[in-house]
Motif scaffolding. Sequence first.
Motif, short mmCIF file in Angstrom:
data_model
loop_
_atom_site.label_atom_id
_atom_site.label_comp_id
_atom_site.label_asym_id
_atom_site.label_seq_id
_atom_site.Cartn_x
_atom_site.Cartn_y
_atom_site.Cartn_z
N ILE A 12 0.84 -1.20 0.00
CA ILE A 12 0.00 0.00 0.00
C ILE A 12 0.88 1.25 0.00
N TRP A 13 1.89 1.23 0.84
CA TRP A 13 2.85 2.35 0.89
C TRP A 13 3.49 2.57 -0.48
N LEU A 14 3.98 1.47 -1.07
CA LEU A 14 4.62 1.55 -2.38
C LEU A 14 3.66 2.16 -3.41
N SER A 15 2.44 1.68 -3.44
CA SER A 15 1.48 2.19 -4.42
C SER A 15 1.17 3.66 -4.17
N GLU A 16 1.06 4.06 -2.93
CA GLU A 16 0.72 5.45 -2.62
C GLU A 16 1.85 6.41 -2.98
N ILE A 17 3.09 5.99 -2.78
CA ILE A 17 4.22 6.85 -3.16
C ILE A 17 4.23 7.01 -4.68
N ILE A 18 4.06 5.90 -5.37
CA ILE A 18 4.07 5.93 -6.84
C ILE A 18 2.94 6.81 -7.38
N GLN A 26 -0.45 5.82 -15.49
CA GLN A 26 1.00 5.99 -15.61
C GLN A 26 1.74 5.21 -14.52
N GLY A 27 1.18 5.15 -13.33
CA GLY A 27 1.87 4.52 -12.22
C GLY A 27 1.75 3.01 -12.17
N LEU A 28 0.68 2.47 -12.72
CA LEU A 28 0.43 1.03 -12.63
C LEU A 28 1.60 0.14 -13.09
N PRO A 29 2.15 0.35 -14.29
CA PRO A 29 3.26 -0.51 -14.70
C PRO A 29 4.48 -0.40 -13.77
N TYR A 30 4.70 0.77 -13.19
CA TYR A 30 5.81 0.93 -12.26
C TYR A 30 5.56 0.13 -10.98
N TYR A 31 4.31 0.19 -10.51
CA TYR A 31 3.97 -0.59 -9.32
C TYR A 31 4.24 -2.07 -9.56
N LYS A 54 16.72 3.56 -11.50
CA LYS A 54 16.54 3.04 -12.86
C LYS A 54 15.12 2.52 -13.05
N LEU A 55 14.61 1.82 -12.03
CA LEU A 55 13.24 1.32 -12.11
C LEU A 55 12.24 2.48 -12.12
N TRP A 56 12.63 3.57 -11.46
CA TRP A 56 11.74 4.74 -11.34
C TRP A 56 11.83 5.62 -12.60
N GLN A 57 12.82 5.39 -13.41
CA GLN A 57 13.08 6.26 -14.57
C GLN A 57 11.82 6.50 -15.40
N GLY A 58 11.54 7.77 -15.66
CA GLY A 58 10.39 8.14 -16.47
C GLY A 58 9.16 8.52 -15.66
N LEU A 59 9.19 8.24 -14.36
CA LEU A 59 8.02 8.54 -13.53
C LEU A 59 8.05 9.96 -12.96
N GLY A 60 9.24 10.57 -12.93
CA GLY A 60 9.31 11.95 -12.46
C GLY A 60 9.36 12.08 -10.94
N TYR A 61 9.53 13.31 -10.47
CA TYR A 61 9.64 13.59 -9.04
C TYR A 61 10.52 12.54 -8.37
N TYR A 62 11.79 12.55 -8.73
CA TYR A 62 12.70 11.49 -8.33
C TYR A 62 13.04 11.48 -6.84
N SER A 63 12.70 12.55 -6.13
CA SER A 63 12.91 12.52 -4.68
C SER A 63 12.03 11.43 -4.07
N ARG A 64 10.93 11.13 -4.74
CA ARG A 64 10.08 10.04 -4.25
C ARG A 64 10.85 8.73 -4.22
N ALA A 65 11.63 8.48 -5.25
CA ALA A 65 12.39 7.23 -5.33
C ALA A 65 13.50 7.21 -4.28
N ARG A 66 14.16 8.35 -4.10
CA ARG A 66 15.22 8.40 -3.10
C ARG A 66 14.65 8.21 -1.69
N ASN A 67 13.52 8.89 -1.41
CA ASN A 67 12.89 8.73 -0.10
C ASN A 67 12.32 7.33 0.09
N LEU A 68 11.81 6.76 -0.99
CA LEU A 68 11.27 5.40 -0.94
C LEU A 68 12.35 4.44 -0.47
#
Length: 333
Positions: A12-18, A26-31, A54-68
């Motif tokens: 749930i956390w992962l999906s909400e951050i994405i 847009q977020g579904l394939p990343y999830y 790299k997995l986050w590439q293309g999703l934008g707002y990359y601080s989300r990936a770093r914080n994740l």
Amino acid sequence: MPWRETVDPYRIWLSEIILQQTRVAQGLPYYLSFVEAYPTVFDLANAQQEEVLKLWQGLGYYSRARNLHETAQFVANELQGVFPSSYKELLKLKGVGDYTASAIASICYGEVVPVVDGNVYRVLSRYFNIDTPINSTKGIKKFKELASTLIDTKNPANYNQAIMEFGALQCKPQSPYCIICPLNEGCEALKNGTVTSLPVKLKKVKVKNRYFNYLIFNIDGNKTVIQQRTGKGIWQNLYEFPVIESSAKIDIDGITGDQGFMDLMNGMDYEISLYQEEYVIHKLSHQHLYTRFYIVEIQKNPLISEEQKVIHVSTIAQYPVPILLGKFIDRFY
DNA sequence: AATACGGGGAG
DNA sequence: CTCCCAGTATT
């Protein structure tokens, strides 16, 4: 949606951050790819940040990936892999704000805390005809309080997801079909003819223009130079080609006369050519990037600095890059 | 209280 | 073109 099939806090956390500021489509394939690559919070915690980006590439707002990634390490290492179990404690996690803490707490633990996302702002501002700007301090407080009085205390998880979905599908931003809306009888905005002007949002950002001149080195025909973006600003920790940023459009003379370029070349022979005359205009929400690519042919390695590295072009796909460069790489290599 | 931070889809 | 998306962190 796959995240409706689970109450596992990690997922749930992962999906909400994405899904922060991101459409479901847009977020579904990343999830899906994150769940496959990292089935548990420990798997994510043990990954390299570069791999996560790299997995986050293309999703934008990359601080989300770093914080994740950082939060995954915190939960895995400090909390033995167990997520905090209340809104108040969840709020302390990096990358978890009011909305996300409310979503996780209600969906996973049944805590009675209302989510207030873009959908909820729209539904409530219209139904109650409230023109307080939703991004003002007063508005944020007012809508959160209003939402608290409306939430179903028996089933907060369902209520929260239902009102968001109602906003996304029925009470949508443009052309909501109010004539068939199940809530049209009580809707104050419909009654007052203000549906299309709500919600009210304070001024939009002014866009700045920047000029990026990328240097695509071709060393011995099979190597190039990349560097990692550090410090403040866009694309933090992503890779890019050496870049000369200018305050206006420049051409070859501007490149070859640039101090950074001359330092890199260190007096060696080179051939430089413009890859494409037209600027590629990459639009971010707050910046317009006018970009061009210069091919620099050399026979031996340039004098690279600490944060730059010479790589074989065959390995370039493994580095996380802004989508702007990802597109170039796909075309060029 | 403002601003920074991505990329894409819809109209 | 404009709007805005299952927002958060920093200044």
